[in-house]
Design a protein around this motif. Structure first.
Motif, PDB file in Angstrom:
ATOM      1  N   ALA A 149      37.284  21.195  69.699  1.00 43.92           N
ATOM      2  CA  ALA A 149      37.722  22.590  69.639  1.00 43.92           C
ATOM      3  C   ALA A 149      38.936  22.819  70.546  1.00 43.92           C
ATOM      4  O   ALA A 149      39.877  23.531  70.171  1.00 43.92           O
ATOM      5  N   GLN A 150      38.930  22.208  71.729  1.00 40.34           N
ATOM      6  CA  GLN A 150      40.072  22.336  72.639  1.00 40.34           C
ATOM      7  C   GLN A 150      41.321  21.682  72.059  1.00 40.34           C
ATOM      8  O   GLN A 150      42.422  22.226  72.178  1.00 40.34           O
ATOM      9  N   LYS A 195      42.723  23.976  69.357  1.00 41.45           N
ATOM     10  CA  LYS A 195      43.381  25.151  69.941  1.00 41.45           C
ATOM     11  C   LYS A 195      44.708  24.792  70.609  1.00 41.45           C
ATOM     12  O   LYS A 195      45.646  25.585  70.618  1.00 41.45           O
ATOM     13  N   VAL A 212      48.003  29.833  66.634  1.00 42.88           N
ATOM     14  CA  VAL A 212      47.003  29.092  67.384  1.00 42.88           C
ATOM     15  C   VAL A 212      45.697  29.230  66.627  1.00 42.88           C
ATOM     16  O   VAL A 212      45.269  30.332  66.290  1.00 42.88           O
ATOM     17  N   ILE A 213      45.081  28.111  66.340  1.00 42.72           N
ATOM     18  CA  ILE A 213      43.846  28.083  65.570  1.00 42.72           C
ATOM     19  C   ILE A 213      42.708  27.722  66.510  1.00 42.72           C
ATOM     20  O   ILE A 213      42.861  26.871  67.386  1.00 42.72           O
ATOM     21  N   SER A 214      41.585  28.388  66.319  1.00 40.43           N
ATOM     22  CA  SER A 214      40.411  28.049  67.125  1.00 40.43           C
ATOM     23  C   SER A 214      39.317  27.522  66.212  1.00 40.43           C
ATOM     24  O   SER A 214      39.362  27.721  64.996  1.00 40.43           O
ATOM     25  N   SER A 233      34.922  26.830  66.019  1.00 41.74           N
ATOM     26  CA  SER A 233      33.574  26.975  66.556  1.00 41.74           C
ATOM     27  C   SER A 233      32.738  25.824  66.021  1.00 41.74           C
ATOM     28  O   SER A 233      33.030  25.283  64.960  1.00 41.74           O
ATOM     29  N   LYS A 288      30.441  31.069  67.989  1.00 44.41           N
ATOM     30  CA  LYS A 288      31.569  31.882  67.544  1.00 44.41           C
ATOM     31  C   LYS A 288      31.507  33.288  68.147  1.00 44.41           C
ATOM     32  O   LYS A 288      32.497  33.815  68.648  1.00 44.41           O
TER      33      LYS A 288
END
Length: 75
Positions: free
Chosen positions: A21-22, A25, A37-39, A41, A68
């Motif tokens: 996930a990091q 991002k 910027v995409i995140s 979960s 999330k």
């Protein structure tokens, strides 16, 4: 899935999910000159004997939504 000796399996999975996930991002996506910027979960569950694959998928899906919602709340 990465392996970290000495860590219980669920903690290794959480660590791997957190790292992925990091990384997602940290990688901006260029869309027509705009930097997005995409995140991501993720949900972690353990597969228990006697449950179906669908049960495990459903449990992981519920865990993903808990994660999330925690991100949205700033946790």
């Amino acid at each position: 899935v990465g392996a970290n000796p000495g860590q219980p399996e669920p903690e290794r999975a959480r660590s791997k999910g957190r790292g992925l996930a990091q990384a997602i991002k940290a990688t901006a996506v260029d869309l027509g000159g705009a930097q997005l910027v995409i995140s991501a979960s993720y949900g972690i569950t353990t597969f228990k004997g006697g449950e179906s694959a669908q049960d495990a998928i459903n449990a992981a899906d519920r865990a993903m939504y808990v994660h999330k919602n925690a991100l949205k709340a700033g946790n």
